[in-house]
Scaffold this motif. Structure first.
Motif, PDB file in Angstrom:
ATOM      1  N   GLU A 108       0.838  -1.198   0.000  1.00 30.83           N
ATOM      2  CA  GLU A 108       0.000   0.000   0.000  1.00 30.83           C
ATOM      3  C   GLU A 108       0.871   1.244   0.000  1.00 30.83           C
ATOM      4  O   GLU A 108       1.864   1.313   0.722  1.00 30.83           O
ATOM      5  CB  GLU A 108      -0.917   0.017   1.230  1.00 30.83           C
ATOM      6  N   PRO A 109       0.515   2.260  -0.799  1.00 30.07           N
ATOM      7  CA  PRO A 109       1.332   3.495  -0.824  1.00 30.07           C
ATOM      8  C   PRO A 109       1.220   4.260   0.482  1.00 30.07           C
ATOM      9  O   PRO A 109       0.218   4.177   1.177  1.00 30.07           O
ATOM     10  CB  PRO A 109       0.728   4.280  -2.005  1.00 30.07           C
ATOM     11  N   VAL A 110       2.272   5.001   0.814  1.00 31.25           N
ATOM     12  CA  VAL A 110       2.290   5.832   2.021  1.00 31.25           C
ATOM     13  C   VAL A 110       1.603   7.163   1.701  1.00 31.25           C
ATOM     14  O   VAL A 110       1.955   7.841   0.742  1.00 31.25           O
ATOM     15  CB  VAL A 110       3.745   6.064   2.499  1.00 31.25           C
ATOM     16  N   GLU A 111       0.604   7.516   2.506  1.00 34.24           N
ATOM     17  CA  GLU A 111      -0.163   8.745   2.271  1.00 34.24           C
ATOM     18  C   GLU A 111       0.415   9.944   3.015  1.00 34.24           C
ATOM     19  O   GLU A 111       0.396  11.061   2.514  1.00 34.24           O
ATOM     20  CB  GLU A 111      -1.618   8.539   2.701  1.00 34.24           C
ATOM     21  N   THR A 112       0.900   9.726   4.239  1.00 33.23           N
ATOM     22  CA  THR A 112       1.465  10.808   5.061  1.00 33.23           C
ATOM     23  C   THR A 112       2.744  10.324   5.726  1.00 33.23           C
ATOM     24  O   THR A 112       2.992   9.121   5.811  1.00 33.23           O
ATOM     25  CB  THR A 112       0.467  11.249   6.145  1.00 33.23           C
ATOM     26  N   GLY A 113       3.555  11.278   6.198  1.00 33.06           N
ATOM     27  CA  GLY A 113       4.782  10.930   6.900  1.00 33.06           C
ATOM     28  C   GLY A 113       4.481  10.198   8.194  1.00 33.06           C
ATOM     29  O   GLY A 113       3.633  10.617   8.966  1.00 33.06           O
ATOM     30  N   ARG A 136      -2.188  20.201  -9.987  1.00 36.22           N
ATOM     31  CA  ARG A 136      -2.698  18.914  -9.488  1.00 36.22           C
ATOM     32  C   ARG A 136      -1.546  18.118  -8.873  1.00 36.22           C
ATOM     33  O   ARG A 136      -0.482  18.002  -9.498  1.00 36.22           O
ATOM     34  CB  ARG A 136      -3.352  18.123 -10.623  1.00 36.22           C
ATOM     35  N   ALA A 137      -1.774  17.619  -7.669  1.00 35.99           N
ATOM     36  CA  ALA A 137      -0.740  16.869  -6.933  1.00 35.99           C
ATOM     37  C   ALA A 137      -0.872  15.377  -7.240  1.00 35.99           C
ATOM     38  O   ALA A 137      -1.973  14.832  -7.234  1.00 35.99           O
ATOM     39  CB  ALA A 137      -0.855  17.104  -5.435  1.00 35.99           C
ATOM     40  N   SER A 138       0.268  14.723  -7.529  1.00 40.82           N
ATOM     41  CA  SER A 138       0.289  13.295  -7.841  1.00 40.82           C
ATOM     42  C   SER A 138       1.289  12.605  -6.923  1.00 40.82           C
ATOM     43  O   SER A 138       2.398  13.084  -6.706  1.00 40.82           O
ATOM     44  CB  SER A 138       0.679  13.051  -9.303  1.00 40.82           C
ATOM     45  N   ASN A 139       0.887  11.454  -6.399  1.00 44.23           N
ATOM     46  CA  ASN A 139       1.774  10.628  -5.555  1.00 44.23           C
ATOM     47  C   ASN A 139       2.595   9.729  -6.474  1.00 44.23           C
ATOM     48  O   ASN A 139       2.079   8.792  -7.080  1.00 44.23           O
ATOM     49  CB  ASN A 139       0.940   9.789  -4.579  1.00 44.23           C
ATOM     50  N   VAL A 140       3.915  10.031  -6.588  1.00 48.94           N
ATOM     51  CA  VAL A 140       4.778   9.268  -7.500  1.00 48.94           C
ATOM     52  C   VAL A 140       5.532   8.160  -6.790  1.00 48.94           C
ATOM     53  O   VAL A 140       6.252   7.394  -7.448  1.00 48.94           O
ATOM     54  CB  VAL A 140       5.772  10.215  -8.192  1.00 48.94           C
ATOM     55  N   GLY A 141       5.407   8.038  -5.478  1.00 46.52           N
ATOM     56  CA  GLY A 141       6.123   6.992  -4.756  1.00 46.52           C
ATOM     57  C   GLY A 141       6.288   7.364  -3.299  1.00 46.52           C
ATOM     58  O   GLY A 141       5.628   8.266  -2.789  1.00 46.52           O
ATOM     59  N   ASP A 142       7.141   6.637  -2.611  1.00 48.11           N
ATOM     60  CA  ASP A 142       7.413   6.941  -1.201  1.00 48.11           C
ATOM     61  C   ASP A 142       8.835   6.526  -0.857  1.00 48.11           C
ATOM     62  O   ASP A 142       9.471   5.755  -1.588  1.00 48.11           O
ATOM     63  CB  ASP A 142       6.409   6.230  -0.296  1.00 48.11           C
ATOM     64  N   VAL A 143       9.329   7.062   0.266  1.00 48.88           N
ATOM     65  CA  VAL A 143      10.696   6.824   0.732  1.00 48.88           C
ATOM     66  C   VAL A 143      10.631   6.418   2.200  1.00 48.88           C
ATOM     67  O   VAL A 143       9.830   6.956   2.968  1.00 48.88           O
ATOM     68  CB  VAL A 143      11.573   8.078   0.584  1.00 48.88           C
TER      69      VAL A 143
END
Length: 577
Positions: A108-113, A136-143
């Motif tokens: 599952e992608p990370v939505e918030t820190g 427009r904001a796009s979620n391209v990944g997470d760290v």
């Protein structure tokens, strides 16, 4: 004199020092733990600070599919002293970089820190990579950045050894001080008192008093005085004892006379007791008979209870089966609603796409004509001007129809995703209601149906958007299917207001309305006026459960035959409050 195995002073000293050792150990451990938490919090803050340092460049690298640059950034992060592991994933949860000490992450992608602890003393900070393009904001990944207990201990190692050494020095000094004080103030005076008390002579108690030199007026001095007072009391008691022995001899003679009288009384009481025993035997027989009858009654009651328990178990199984069937029907109703949206949107999208294909074909044909005329050197200014004018009109037609198709798909995508998800988020209610209305436009083509929405432009609420979409869709579709049945036109008004911390939605149509009997059963499960004609009777029941349970609100309905149907819905604007 018998040697004491465990001296009082030693035992007291042991307990005092034991308590001090435990307190010192607890305080030292608490200080070490506090230092650990402080250092860990500082490292977590540094991990959060790293987000502001490299997230922009890493986000752009992933957006531009520049994987080598993303891996290079990850390797650079591994050079930092506080970072022991780096994980970089794309929007699908696939790993771009997985370096150092890491933990397997869910897809599952990370939505918030979020800061999360893992087993083995490892903890990590995960945050999303958001790329903003054209507003427009796009979620391209997470760290995810990882650190561990070893990093923390490396920073607090010197402080830990200092705290332990300080506790050992203080404890050793306190042990020496306590042992010296206990020996002078307690052990030696107690030993002298014990030696003198052990020389007690019962025959000559007046010579057995103790005399110990005690400087302070403390418990030992009181013990000495009390012991000497006991000796004085003992001497006085011995004199009284001799007098009491003489009186006891006289009392024994009187006691013998009383024994004779008592034996006569006992004989009389024994006869009375025998009669009482006979009566008790008779009562015992009656009690045994009553116990048998009570045992039979208990067995009958136990049989009845077993039968009732079996019936209750069968009833519970029936209730579970009914609940499972109800849940399946509710899910089918939701999927049927979503299927209707898909069919309508597909029809509306095909129209602008068909026009766009036709326009593109015409533009291609005209372009080939101009190209051929240019190659034959027969291209005139008039032909070129005509081509430019036609190309401009065709391009406008293409953009208009493609934009229309894009808007329909975007609205449907948001509403469809929300209806299949229960995730909560903050959203603009006015914009969302218009997106729902736009996704339902294909349904309105069956007649001249008009929907007016009145909602504050700045009204933001926090809940699952799919709940709002399901409720709004059910109300509008019920009006079209039931309220406007056999009619080609209708008017629906949806008015939204903010009252304090609550949102108030007033819905009204000008359809045929309902009678009192149908209105009373409106929210009952499986109640429908189209029994056998495709109606499941779950639409309003689902709407009632969504308002009262999911939104924690209230819903009321009013209607009269010929005067339409009205809903009044109230729920908190923020479900976290």
């Amino acid at each position: 004199m018998t040697t004491v195995k465990t001296g009082l002073s030693r035992k007291l000293l042991t307990r005092v020092l034991s308590v001090y050792f435990v307190l010192t150990l607890i305080v030292t451990i608490g200080q070490i733990f506090t230092e650990y938490l402080s250092t860990k919090s500082h490292i977590e803050g540094e991990l959060r600070t790293l987000k502001n340092t490299f997230s922009t460049s890493l986000t752009r690298a992933i957006w531009e599919l520049n994987t080598p640059q993303a891996i290079s950034i990850a390797e650079g992060l591994m050079e930092l002293p506080i970072v022991e592991g780096v994980q970089i994933r794309d929007e699908n949860g696939d790993y771009i970089a997985d370096l150092g000490l890491t933990i397997e992450q869910p897809r599952e992608p990370v939505e918030t820190g979020i800061m999360k602890d893992h087993s083995g003393g490892v903890f990590g900070y995960s945050f999303p990579l958001i790329f903003e393009f054209s507003g427009r904001a796009s979620n391209v990944g997470d760290v995810t950045l990882y650190s561990s207990f070893d990093i923390i201990f490396g920073r607090i190692e010197v402080g830990v050894f200092f705290l332990i050494g300080n506790a050992i020095v203080k404890t050793a000094f306190l042990v020496f001080l306590f042992m010296t004080a206990f020996r002078r103030m307690l052990s030696e005076p107690l030993s002298e008192i014990t030696n003198q008390m052990s020389a007690f002579d019962p025959e000559h108690p007046q010579d057995s008093k103790i005399d110990v030199s005690i400087e302070d007026d403390n418990e030992l001095l009181q013990l000495q005085q009390s012991y000497n007072q006991v000796i004085d009391d003992l001497i006085a008691s011995q004199h009284k004892l001799h007098s009491a022995q003489k009186e006891l001899t006289l009392a024994n003679k009187k006691l013998d006379d009383q024994n004779l009288i008592l034996e006569q009384e006992v004989a009389k009481k024994t006869a009375s007791l025998s009669q009482i025993m006979l009566d008790l035997e008779q009562q015992k027989d009656e009690l045994i008979t009553n116990q048998r009858e009570l045992r039979q009654e208990n067995e009958n009651r136990r049989y009845i209870e077993d039968e009732l328990r079996k019936r209750n178990e069968e009833l519970a199984q029936s209730n579970n089966s009914l609940k499972l069937a109800t849940d399946q029907l509710v899910e089918s109703e939701r999927m049927a609603s979503l299927g209707g949206l898909v069919a309508g949107i597909a029809h509306d999208v095909n129209t602008p796409l068909g026009v766009s294909v036709t326009a593109a074909s015409f533009l291609t044909e005209r372009l080939q004509f101009v190209k051929q005329a240019f190659e034959d050197k027969s291209l005139t200014n008039k032909s070129m001007a005509s081509f430019v004018d036609e190309a401009e009109q065709t391009t406008k037609l293409l953009l208009t129809n493609l934009n229309r198709a894009s808007e329909l798909v975007a609205s449907f995508k948001q509403v469809a995703v929300d209806q299949t998800s229960e995730a909560e988020r903050v959203f603009n209610l006015n914009n969302y209601l218009h997106e729902i209305l736009q996704s339902l436009q294909p349904t309105f083509r069956k007649g001249d149906f008009r929907v007016d929405i009145s909602c504050p432009d700045d009204l933001h609420i926090r809940c699952a958007p799919g709940v709002i979409a399901q409720i709004t869709t059910n109300m509008i579709m019920n009006s079209i299917v039931h309220g406007f049945e056999n009619e080609n036109s209708g008017h629906i008004v949806l008015n939204v207001e903010k009252e304090g911390d609550d949102v108030l939605i007033n819905y009204a149509d000008d359809g045929r309305g309902m009678d009192v009997e149908s209105l009373d059963r409106l929210f009952d499960a499986f109640f429908t006026t189209k029994q056998g004609k495709g109606g499941s009777g779950l639409g309003t029941h689902i709407m009632y459960n969504l308002v009262t349970q999911t939104l924690k609100g209230q819903i009321e309905a009013e209607s009269e035959p010929g005067n339409g149907l009205r809903y009044s819905i109230r729920f908190p604007a923020n479900l976290d409050d």
